[in-house]
Design a protein around this motif. Sequence first.
Motif, mmCIF file in Angstrom:
data_model
loop_
_atom_site.group_PDB
_atom_site.id
_atom_site.type_symbol
_atom_site.label_atom_id
_atom_site.label_comp_id
_atom_site.label_asym_id
_atom_site.label_seq_id
_atom_site.Cartn_x
_atom_site.Cartn_y
_atom_site.Cartn_z
ATOM 1 N N SER A 14 4.722 -0.623 -3.521
ATOM 2 C CA SER A 14 3.781 -0.678 -2.291
ATOM 3 C C SER A 14 5.141 -0.546 -1.215
ATOM 4 O O SER A 14 5.493 0.677 -0.290
ATOM 5 N N THR A 20 -0.892 1.316 1.934
ATOM 6 C CA THR A 20 -1.568 0.184 1.572
ATOM 7 C C THR A 20 -1.777 -0.354 0.423
ATOM 8 O O THR A 20 -3.211 0.111 0.365
ATOM 9 N N VAL A 31 1.737 -4.558 3.176
ATOM 10 C CA VAL A 31 2.227 -3.430 1.967
ATOM 11 C C VAL A 31 2.090 -3.680 0.542
ATOM 12 O O VAL A 31 2.199 -3.508 -0.432
ATOM 13 N N GLY A 93 5.650 2.242 4.369
ATOM 14 C CA GLY A 93 5.380 1.493 3.934
ATOM 15 C C GLY A 93 6.686 0.475 3.085
ATOM 16 O O GLY A 93 5.972 -0.587 2.422
#
Length: 260
Positions: A14, A20, A31, A93
Amino acid sequence: MVMLAAGCGSNSGSAGSGATTATGAGGVKLVAAGKLTTCTHLPYAPFQSNEGGKIVGFDIDMMDLVAKKLGVTQTVVDTPFEGIKSGQDLNTGKCDVAAAGMTIKPERAKVLDFSVPYFNATQALLIKTGSGYSSLESLKGKKLGVQSGTTGKDYVTSKKPADVSVSEFEDLATLQQALATNQIDAAVNDLPVWADYIKKNSGKFEIGVEFNTGEQYGYAVKKGGNPELLKTVDSVITAAKADGRYDTIYLKWFGTKPAS
């Protein structure tokens, strides 16, 4: 509980991937499952700092309220401020939200979606007690320190006399150390940060002058990428100010209640 993650680390594909992978209450995109991942830059007490291996501060407590609203826990990523204000950390992210004592500015709003303002800020000149500097003009021929990437640096760049030498420091800790060890004669940064430093170093430092810049802090999410999270952050700030939780957190970290 707040956990510290390495700024360059990743969790199960992530962090750093831009993907996501989970949702919180109300379908808010996250995340990492079960976590609100917050990017910040340490140290910046009393907004965020590492005390005994635990990340604490005003921003951390406010983000804990957001995490509670989402039904998750908060985890904190310490990362350079440049990656926060540029939007890079959110875009890749690394985190869901940025909480770093960050001033809302038009150029930053081009790459970040800001929350409603949560803190009124101003700049100030920190000096050694008794040194007598009371303006930027009084520092002619002297050395002035600023933190890279901050609105304090921007203010000094636009206002300082030509014969004031300016040195940039990567983070707050090195800026403070430079003043303490006489590498510089004064430093400019946010007033609440200096107030905390003065309290922890009684008698050694004082405010030479305040600069009322009309700044306001905001939390930020990925530009155009997480409207439901932004809506949640806004609702938490608004509710906390209405029901007294904001005042309680403010008093905890600043020793006084916010001006009405």
